[in-house]
Design a protein around this motif. Sequence first.
Motif, PDB file in Angstrom:
ATOM      1  N   LEU A   1       0.823  -1.161  -0.111  1.00  0.00           N
ATOM      2  CA  LEU A   1       0.107   0.102  -0.056  1.00  0.00           C
ATOM      3  C   LEU A   1       0.824   1.527   0.087  1.00  0.00           C
ATOM      4  N   VAL A   2       2.108   1.159  -0.656  1.00  0.00           N
ATOM      5  CA  VAL A   2       3.061   2.231  -0.622  1.00  0.00           C
ATOM      6  C   VAL A   2       3.477   2.669  -2.045  1.00  0.00           C
ATOM      7  N   MET A   3       3.721   4.000  -2.131  1.00  0.00           N
ATOM      8  CA  MET A   3       4.087   4.613  -3.226  1.00  0.00           C
ATOM      9  C   MET A   3       5.248   5.634  -2.775  1.00  0.00           C
ATOM     10  N   ALA A   4       6.068   6.224  -3.830  1.00  0.00           N
ATOM     11  CA  ALA A   4       6.745   7.051  -3.612  1.00  0.00           C
ATOM     12  C   ALA A   4       6.630   8.388  -4.563  1.00  0.00           C
ATOM     13  N   GLU A   5       6.877   9.518  -3.846  1.00  0.00           N
ATOM     14  CA  GLU A   5       6.638  11.063  -4.556  1.00  0.00           C
ATOM     15  C   GLU A   5       7.775  11.792  -4.304  1.00  0.00           C
ATOM     16  N   THR A   6       7.588  13.132  -4.777  1.00  0.00           N
ATOM     17  CA  THR A   6       8.260  13.980  -4.513  1.00  0.00           C
ATOM     18  C   THR A   6       7.666  15.295  -4.037  1.00  0.00           C
ATOM     19  N   ASP A   7       6.413  15.250  -4.083  1.00  0.00           N
ATOM     20  CA  ASP A   7       5.786  16.766  -3.917  1.00  0.00           C
ATOM     21  C   ASP A   7       6.366  17.820  -4.557  1.00  0.00           C
ATOM     22  N   GLY A   8       7.150  17.609  -5.685  1.00  0.00           N
ATOM     23  CA  GLY A   8       7.738  18.861  -6.116  1.00  0.00           C
ATOM     24  C   GLY A   8       7.030  20.009  -6.708  1.00  0.00           C
ATOM     25  N   PRO A   9       7.384  21.325  -6.515  1.00  0.00           N
ATOM     26  CA  PRO A   9       8.859  21.619  -6.344  1.00  0.00           C
ATOM     27  C   PRO A   9       9.029  22.013  -4.905  1.00  0.00           C
ATOM     28  N   TRP A  10       8.111  21.599  -3.963  1.00  0.00           N
ATOM     29  CA  TRP A  10       8.639  21.650  -2.461  1.00  0.00           C
ATOM     30  C   TRP A  10      10.199  21.095  -2.284  1.00  0.00           C
ATOM     31  N   PRO A  11      10.891  21.887  -1.399  1.00  0.00           N
ATOM     32  CA  PRO A  11      12.267  21.483  -1.244  1.00  0.00           C
ATOM     33  C   PRO A  11      12.502  20.598   0.061  1.00  0.00           C
ATOM     34  N   PHE A  12      13.584  19.727  -0.126  1.00  0.00           N
ATOM     35  CA  PHE A  12      13.912  19.024   1.086  1.00  0.00           C
ATOM     36  C   PHE A  12      15.090  19.283   1.774  1.00  0.00           C
ATOM     37  N   GLU A  13      15.346  18.631   3.074  1.00  0.00           N
ATOM     38  CA  GLU A  13      16.426  19.048   3.734  1.00  0.00           C
ATOM     39  C   GLU A  13      17.431  17.917   3.788  1.00  0.00           C
ATOM     40  N   GLY A  14      18.531  17.613   4.576  1.00  0.00           N
ATOM     41  CA  GLY A  14      19.373  16.642   4.542  1.00  0.00           C
ATOM     42  C   GLY A  14      20.330  16.749   3.645  1.00  0.00           C
ATOM     43  N   PRO A  15      20.329  15.363   2.853  1.00  0.00           N
ATOM     44  CA  PRO A  15      21.191  15.274   1.495  1.00  0.00           C
ATOM     45  C   PRO A  15      20.593  16.108   0.431  1.00  0.00           C
ATOM     46  N   PHE A  16      19.490  16.571   0.423  1.00  0.00           N
ATOM     47  CA  PHE A  16      18.771  17.177  -0.510  1.00  0.00           C
ATOM     48  C   PHE A  16      18.937  18.802  -0.628  1.00  0.00           C
ATOM     49  N   ALA A  17      19.284  19.274   0.477  1.00  0.00           N
ATOM     50  CA  ALA A  17      19.284  20.739   0.801  1.00  0.00           C
ATOM     51  C   ALA A  17      19.821  21.551  -0.348  1.00  0.00           C
ATOM     52  N   GLY A  18      19.306  22.631  -0.693  1.00  0.00           N
ATOM     53  CA  GLY A  18      19.783  23.595  -1.634  1.00  0.00           C
ATOM     54  C   GLY A  18      19.422  23.030  -3.035  1.00  0.00           C
ATOM     55  N   ARG A  19      18.891  21.811  -3.092  1.00  0.00           N
ATOM     56  CA  ARG A  19      18.804  21.292  -4.495  1.00  0.00           C
ATOM     57  C   ARG A  19      17.400  21.344  -4.902  1.00  0.00           C
ATOM     58  N   LEU A  20      17.236  21.700  -6.185  1.00  0.00           N
ATOM     59  CA  LEU A  20      15.671  21.731  -6.934  1.00  0.00           C
ATOM     60  C   LEU A  20      15.226  20.356  -6.701  1.00  0.00           C
ATOM     61  N   THR A  21      13.931  20.186  -6.077  1.00  0.00           N
ATOM     62  CA  THR A  21      13.075  18.873  -6.132  1.00  0.00           C
ATOM     63  C   THR A  21      12.830  18.346  -7.510  1.00  0.00           C
ATOM     64  N   HIS A  22      13.447  17.182  -7.882  1.00  0.00           N
ATOM     65  CA  HIS A  22      13.524  16.450  -9.015  1.00  0.00           C
ATOM     66  C   HIS A  22      12.825  15.283  -9.012  1.00  0.00           C
ATOM     67  N   PRO A  23      11.847  14.631  -9.974  1.00  0.00           N
ATOM     68  CA  PRO A  23      11.191  13.298  -9.849  1.00  0.00           C
ATOM     69  C   PRO A  23      12.366  12.308  -9.772  1.00  0.00           C
ATOM     70  N   ALA A  24      13.585  12.403  -9.954  1.00  0.00           N
ATOM     71  CA  ALA A  24      14.501  11.303  -9.881  1.00  0.00           C
ATOM     72  C   ALA A  24      14.685  10.942  -8.473  1.00  0.00           C
TER      73      ALA A  24
END
Length: 267
Positions: free
Chosen positions: A202-225
Amino acid sequence: MIDAHIHLEQYDQAVLEDMLSGLPGQGIDGLIAVSMNLESSVRTLELARRAPGLIKPAYGYHPEQPVPEEAELAALLRFIEEHAAHMAAVGEIGLPYYSRAEALERGLPFEMEPYIRLLDTLLGAAAQLGKPVVLHAVYEDALTACDLLDKHGIRDAHFHWFKGPEEAVARMIERGYYISFTPDIVYEPEIQALARRYPPELVMAETDGPWPFEGPFAGRLTHPAMIRDAAAAWGALHGYSPAQAEALLSANTARFFRLYESTGSLE
């Protein structure tokens, strides 16, 4: 893989063109493009017309904004009905948890009843059309959403980027509702705990882009990949290899949004 929830029409046009052209080489072959309101839905439709094999549109009214006027809601409902044959779902719809919390924190009144009526109306439209729904309903709002889903007999419900109490989690699992994880599963213990709890089917993966993320994704444009990072992190919690996790989550997404079924023309 398939990004189960992204706001494509909110990206800068030049960025979007470059991003879409590169997706085949990055292992992404599907995007569930959700909408915010009528104007947003029109833009999402135009994007889907340009890439019908890649972009699967969903039309709705995001709850973290003022309730629409009666005429606007009527126009949106007509739009959804007119384009129902090709849309993946009714969404994004739900309840305004964050707007309400902000208002209450500032000592301002917040009336929930209009939003509940709005969600009730949109769920009614989805039920009539036989379409899945994409929900923004977190914490205690999830229980209200579950009540309304029961009222309309809807079982094909996707609670995107979900967080909530055990009561809601147990009820959602019992009903067979889907949830999705964003890249924050890589660094958020609360999300990792939910990922361990929720059934893998019952699980999927999403980005909710262009919402930004923290951690290793900080400062990066949210990308579907980035859903591949989310899939790898989710898979590690369940003992799956990255490839196994990607395959499982992609199959879940295609099944929920009925991507194997033929759809009508985007015209």
